[in-house]
Motif scaffolding. Structure first.
Motif, PDB file in Angstrom:
ATOM      1  N   HIS A 136      -2.967  14.472 -23.061  1.00  0.00           N
ATOM      2  CA  HIS A 136      -2.965  15.830 -22.524  1.00  0.00           C
ATOM      3  C   HIS A 136      -3.416  16.826 -23.587  1.00  0.00           C
ATOM      4  O   HIS A 136      -4.247  17.695 -23.323  1.00  0.00           O
ATOM      5  CB  HIS A 136      -1.561  16.203 -22.048  1.00  0.00           C
ATOM      6  CG  HIS A 136      -1.198  15.600 -20.727  1.00  0.00           C
ATOM      7  ND1 HIS A 136      -0.109  15.995 -19.997  1.00  0.00           N
ATOM      8  CD2 HIS A 136      -1.788  14.624 -20.009  1.00  0.00           C
ATOM      9  CE1 HIS A 136      -0.033  15.297 -18.885  1.00  0.00           C
ATOM     10  NE2 HIS A 136      -1.038  14.442 -18.880  1.00  0.00           N
ATOM     11  N   GLU A 156       0.869  21.288 -16.764  1.00  0.00           N
ATOM     12  CA  GLU A 156       2.160  20.942 -16.155  1.00  0.00           C
ATOM     13  C   GLU A 156       2.616  21.999 -15.151  1.00  0.00           C
ATOM     14  O   GLU A 156       3.734  22.496 -15.219  1.00  0.00           O
ATOM     15  CB  GLU A 156       3.243  20.758 -17.235  1.00  0.00           C
ATOM     16  CG  GLU A 156       2.925  19.731 -18.292  1.00  0.00           C
ATOM     17  CD  GLU A 156       3.026  18.300 -17.791  1.00  0.00           C
ATOM     18  OE1 GLU A 156       3.483  18.106 -16.651  1.00  0.00           O
ATOM     19  OE2 GLU A 156       2.636  17.394 -18.537  1.00  0.00           O
ATOM     20  N   VAL A 164       1.730  19.093 -11.450  1.00  0.00           N
ATOM     21  CA  VAL A 164       0.321  18.795 -11.625  1.00  0.00           C
ATOM     22  C   VAL A 164       0.035  18.764 -13.123  1.00  0.00           C
ATOM     23  O   VAL A 164       0.474  19.652 -13.856  1.00  0.00           O
ATOM     24  CB  VAL A 164      -0.542  19.887 -10.960  1.00  0.00           C
ATOM     25  CG1 VAL A 164      -2.004  19.682 -11.286  1.00  0.00           C
ATOM     26  CG2 VAL A 164      -0.300  19.912  -9.477  1.00  0.00           C
ATOM     27  N   ASP A 165      -0.690  17.723 -13.582  1.00  0.00           N
ATOM     28  CA  ASP A 165      -0.970  17.632 -15.016  1.00  0.00           C
ATOM     29  C   ASP A 165      -1.711  18.875 -15.513  1.00  0.00           C
ATOM     30  O   ASP A 165      -1.287  19.521 -16.461  1.00  0.00           O
ATOM     31  CB  ASP A 165      -1.798  16.375 -15.314  1.00  0.00           C
ATOM     32  CG  ASP A 165      -0.933  15.124 -15.337  1.00  0.00           C
ATOM     33  OD1 ASP A 165       0.299  15.254 -15.370  1.00  0.00           O
ATOM     34  OD2 ASP A 165      -1.502  14.020 -15.325  1.00  0.00           O
ATOM     35  N   GLU A 179      -5.342  15.072 -12.606  1.00  0.00           N
ATOM     36  CA  GLU A 179      -4.275  14.099 -12.860  1.00  0.00           C
ATOM     37  C   GLU A 179      -4.781  13.134 -13.938  1.00  0.00           C
ATOM     38  O   GLU A 179      -5.841  12.522 -13.779  1.00  0.00           O
ATOM     39  CB  GLU A 179      -3.927  13.348 -11.569  1.00  0.00           C
ATOM     40  CG  GLU A 179      -2.848  12.297 -11.705  1.00  0.00           C
ATOM     41  CD  GLU A 179      -1.496  12.870 -12.099  1.00  0.00           C
ATOM     42  OE1 GLU A 179      -1.171  13.991 -11.686  1.00  0.00           O
ATOM     43  OE2 GLU A 179      -0.775  12.186 -12.837  1.00  0.00           O
ATOM     44  N   LYS A 181      -4.323   9.825 -16.527  1.00  0.00           N
ATOM     45  CA  LYS A 181      -3.642   8.560 -16.789  1.00  0.00           C
ATOM     46  C   LYS A 181      -4.201   7.927 -18.056  1.00  0.00           C
ATOM     47  O   LYS A 181      -5.401   7.890 -18.269  1.00  0.00           O
ATOM     48  CB  LYS A 181      -3.831   7.592 -15.614  1.00  0.00           C
ATOM     49  CG  LYS A 181      -3.108   8.030 -14.367  1.00  0.00           C
ATOM     50  CD  LYS A 181      -1.618   8.109 -14.584  1.00  0.00           C
ATOM     51  CE  LYS A 181      -0.985   9.063 -13.571  1.00  0.00           C
ATOM     52  NZ  LYS A 181       0.428   9.334 -13.879  1.00  0.00           N
ATOM     53  N   HIS A 189      -1.657   6.311  -8.533  1.00  0.00           N
ATOM     54  CA  HIS A 189      -2.143   7.482  -9.259  1.00  0.00           C
ATOM     55  C   HIS A 189      -3.053   8.308  -8.359  1.00  0.00           C
ATOM     56  O   HIS A 189      -2.987   9.538  -8.345  1.00  0.00           O
ATOM     57  CB  HIS A 189      -2.885   7.055 -10.531  1.00  0.00           C
ATOM     58  CG  HIS A 189      -2.046   6.246 -11.460  1.00  0.00           C
ATOM     59  ND1 HIS A 189      -2.562   5.255 -12.264  1.00  0.00           N
ATOM     60  CD2 HIS A 189      -0.704   6.257 -11.692  1.00  0.00           C
ATOM     61  CE1 HIS A 189      -1.583   4.704 -12.953  1.00  0.00           C
ATOM     62  NE2 HIS A 189      -0.452   5.289 -12.622  1.00  0.00           N
ATOM     63  N   GLN A 192      -0.897  10.247  -6.031  1.00  0.00           N
ATOM     64  CA  GLN A 192      -0.293  11.410  -6.675  1.00  0.00           C
ATOM     65  C   GLN A 192      -1.255  12.604  -6.618  1.00  0.00           C
ATOM     66  O   GLN A 192      -0.880  13.698  -6.215  1.00  0.00           O
ATOM     67  CB  GLN A 192      -0.007  11.057  -8.138  1.00  0.00           C
ATOM     68  CG  GLN A 192       1.381  11.396  -8.616  1.00  0.00           C
ATOM     69  CD  GLN A 192       1.551  10.940 -10.051  1.00  0.00           C
ATOM     70  OE1 GLN A 192       1.015  11.524 -10.980  1.00  0.00           O
ATOM     71  NE2 GLN A 192       2.285   9.873 -10.240  1.00  0.00           N
ATOM     72  N   LEU A 193      -2.497  12.355  -7.027  1.00  0.00           N
ATOM     73  CA  LEU A 193      -3.494  13.425  -7.032  1.00  0.00           C
ATOM     74  C   LEU A 193      -3.736  13.933  -5.622  1.00  0.00           C
ATOM     75  O   LEU A 193      -3.804  15.142  -5.389  1.00  0.00           O
ATOM     76  CB  LEU A 193      -4.802  12.913  -7.652  1.00  0.00           C
ATOM     77  CG  LEU A 193      -5.973  13.902  -7.637  1.00  0.00           C
ATOM     78  CD1 LEU A 193      -5.608  15.160  -8.417  1.00  0.00           C
ATOM     79  CD2 LEU A 193      -7.232  13.261  -8.210  1.00  0.00           C
ATOM     80  N   TYR A 196      -1.155  16.413  -4.435  1.00  0.00           N
ATOM     81  CA  TYR A 196      -1.305  17.761  -4.986  1.00  0.00           C
ATOM     82  C   TYR A 196      -2.472  18.496  -4.334  1.00  0.00           C
ATOM     83  O   TYR A 196      -2.368  19.672  -4.000  1.00  0.00           O
ATOM     84  CB  TYR A 196      -1.542  17.694  -6.503  1.00  0.00           C
ATOM     85  CG  TYR A 196      -0.413  17.043  -7.261  1.00  0.00           C
ATOM     86  CD1 TYR A 196       0.915  17.302  -6.941  1.00  0.00           C
ATOM     87  CD2 TYR A 196      -0.673  16.162  -8.306  1.00  0.00           C
ATOM     88  CE1 TYR A 196       1.952  16.699  -7.635  1.00  0.00           C
ATOM     89  CE2 TYR A 196       0.355  15.562  -9.009  1.00  0.00           C
ATOM     90  CZ  TYR A 196       1.656  15.827  -8.673  1.00  0.00           C
ATOM     91  OH  TYR A 196       2.662  15.232  -9.363  1.00  0.00           O
ATOM     92  N   LEU A 218      -9.366  12.701 -10.970  1.00  0.00           N
ATOM     93  CA  LEU A 218      -8.513  11.637 -11.498  1.00  0.00           C
ATOM     94  C   LEU A 218      -9.131  11.161 -12.804  1.00  0.00           C
ATOM     95  O   LEU A 218     -10.244  10.612 -12.806  1.00  0.00           O
ATOM     96  CB  LEU A 218      -8.405  10.485 -10.492  1.00  0.00           C
ATOM     97  CG  LEU A 218      -7.511   9.303 -10.870  1.00  0.00           C
ATOM     98  CD1 LEU A 218      -6.088   9.760 -11.164  1.00  0.00           C
ATOM     99  CD2 LEU A 218      -7.513   8.254  -9.767  1.00  0.00           C
TER     100      LEU A 218
END
Lengths: 259, 259
Positions: A136, A156, A164-165, A179, A181, A189, A192-193, A196, A218
Motif C-alpha cells: 500500500h 482505507e 476500500v484499499d 483493491e 493483493k 478478491h 471484494q472489489l 465496493y 484489482l
DNA sequence: CGCTTAATCTCGACT
DNA sequence: AGTCGAGGTTAAGCG
C-alpha cells in the motif's frame, strides 16, 4: 533459561510437572502414545498413536503427528490446561478448555516416552517486510505504476460494506476503486472489489450499463485466467503489479544470496 | 516407539543427530536459544531468544515462541531440512528450504539446551464430524428444511466463476442457487453467493428489481446484521439453519457430557 | 502441477 | 465482545 527432562515418567509425575511448569510460565513438550478427543466447533476423535505434545503457559495446546505443518488437534491460546491422573485408567489426562467458543480437547496418554519442561525467555519480536501494508505504501508513493495520471484520493476508505484499499481518480476525474493483493488474485478478491464498485455505482444510480460512474481496479502480481475473465465480464480491470521493491529491499539487495 | 535425549549437545552432535533422525523418519524437538531469518513469500527476522524447534521427517520445520498457537517461523511439509555447523560461528545452523514457492528459513542456534529424537509410530487417522461436507449431506437429504418443495437439482455444480454448493428449483420451478456455511455467515460468503447469482442472472437481465430470474439462498446458522442487510439490498435471501443433527450425533447424544 | 474452497482456520485491528 | 479482513495462511479435492 534451561530445561528439565523426565524420562518415562509415571502418571503422577506427568500431572504434577505439567501443572507446575505451565503455572510457572514454562513450555511443556512430551513424546507420548495417546488418544485425542475434541469437542467444540466440530467434534473429532484420533485413535491411539505416537505424537508430540506441546503445552504453552498461555493455554495453547498442540498435538502433532509425525507429518504436516498443522497440529492434528489443538487448543488456541487463552484457555486453561489441566493435567490429572485418570481415576479408572491411572493414566495421565491432559485437557485444554476455553469459552467463546466453548470447546475442549482431551488427551488420554497411554505411554509417556519423555517429558521436557522448558523455561524459555524470549522477548524478541518478529520483524517482517513485504506485507500488503508495505505494498500500500508503495502504491501510495507511486500511483503511476498502476495507471498514468492516477491520483490517490483516500487510503482505507470506509464504506457501508467494508474498507476500500484506495479511493482514487483517473485522468478524466472518474472515481476509481482500487483493491490491492500481495499474492495472486483469487475469486474472493474479485468479489471484494465488485462489492465496493457495486456500492459506489449504486449510490449514483447509474445502471444503464453503457457508462460507468466508477471504475474498479484489482491490483496483484498475477491472477488466474478465470479471475481475469470475471473482471472483464464484470467491467472491472485487472492490473498486474509485479514484485515491487521497497527501500529496505533495495538496501539489502546486495546482501541477498539464496543459498 | 521411543526417544533419545541429548542434554546440552555440542554443534557437531546437533548437526549429526538432526540429519540422521529426519532421514530415518523420526521427529526432532530442540529447546534452543536462536535467531531466525526467513526469505520467500515475504522476508523477516527474529532476534535472539529461547524457542522450541520441531523438525519432522516430511520437511516440516516449526519455530515456537512461548506463546501463541501459530509458530513464529516455519516451513511447510514437502521441503528439505539440513543441519550443519556454521564455518565461522561454529554454531549449529538448521535450514529448511522448498520450491514453489521458493523460500527458506534459517535457524542459527546459539545455545542448545536439549535435543530429543522421537521415533514416532502413528497410523491412526483423525475422524471429524460437524464439517460443511456433512451439512451438505444433511441438506441434500432434507431440502425441505430450507424451504417447502425445494428440489435439489445438482450438488457442487461447476460454473464459469466457481463451484455452486447447490443448484436447486423452488415450488414455482424458479432456479435457486444455494451457498451453505457451517459457521456464521460473513460478507465474503455473501459475496460468493452474489457472484453465482450474478452469473446465472446474466448480470444484464432485469435491473428493475421487481423480478428475478434466479434466486439466491445463503444458508448458515446465523449472519451478522450487516450481512443480512447486504442480502436484502442485493435481493438475496438468508436462511437460518440452526445446528443440524447428524445420525452420528444422534447416536452419541446420550454419551455426550461436557465436563 | 494449477485452481478453487474449507478451516476447530489464527490473529490483529477496529468499532 | 463482535465483526472484518490479512495471512509466508495450510490442506484437501478435482481436473
Amino acid at each position: 533459561m534451561g530445561t528439565e527432562r523426565y524420562a518415562s515418567p509415571d502418571a503422577e509425575t506427568v500431572a504434577a510437572v505439567v501443572g507446575e511448569a505451565l503455572h510457572a510460565g514454562a513450555i511443556i513438550t512430551a513424546e507420548v502414545r495417546c488418544e485425542v478427543e475434541y469437542d467444540g466447533r466440530t467434534s473429532g476423535y484420533l485413535g491411539p498413536g505416537d505424537r508430540l505434545l506441546v503445552a504453552k503457559p498461555d493455554g495453547t495446546v498442540l498435538v502433532h503427528k509425525p507429518t504436516n505443518h498443522k497440529p492434528v488437534n489443538w487448543m488456541p491460546s487463552g484457555g486453561t490446561v489441566t493435567a490429572t491422573v485418570g481415576e479408572t485408567s491411572g493414566e495421565p489426562v491432559i485437557v485444554g478448555r476455553r469459552t467463546n467458543p466453548r470447546e475442549r480437547v482431551e488427551i488420554r496418554v497411554h505411554e509417556t516416552y519423555g517429558l521436557t519442561r522448558f523455561d524459555a525467555d524470549d522477548t524478541a519480536e518478529y520483524e517482517e517486510s513485504g506485507t500488503e501494508a508495505e505494498m500500500h505504501d508503495y502504491i501510495e508513493a507511486n500511483p503511476e505504476e498502476l495507471e498514468d495520471d492516477l491520483r490517490i484520493v483516500e487510503h482505507e476508505r470506509e464504506t457501508k460494506y467494508g474498507y476500500v484499499d484506495f479511493y482514487a481518480a483517473d485522468a478524466e476525474g472518474t472515481p476509481v476503486v482500487v483493491e490491492v493483493k500481495r499474492v495472486q488474485a483469487t475469486l474472493t478478491h474479485f468479489d471484494q472489489l465488485k462489492r465496493y464498485v457495486d456500492l459506489f455505482a449504486g449510490d449514483d444510480g447509474d445502471v444503464d450499463g453503457t457508462e460507468h460512474s466508477v471504475r474498479g481496479l484489482l491490483v496483484a502480481p498475477s491472477a488466474s485466467e478465470r479471475v481475469q475473465r470475471a473482471c472483464r465480464d464484470a467491467g472491472l480491470e485487472f492490473v498486474a503489479l509485479p514484485d515491487f521493491e521497497t527501500e529496505a529491499d533495495a538496501a539489502n539487495a546486495s546482501l541477498a544470496d539464496f543459498s
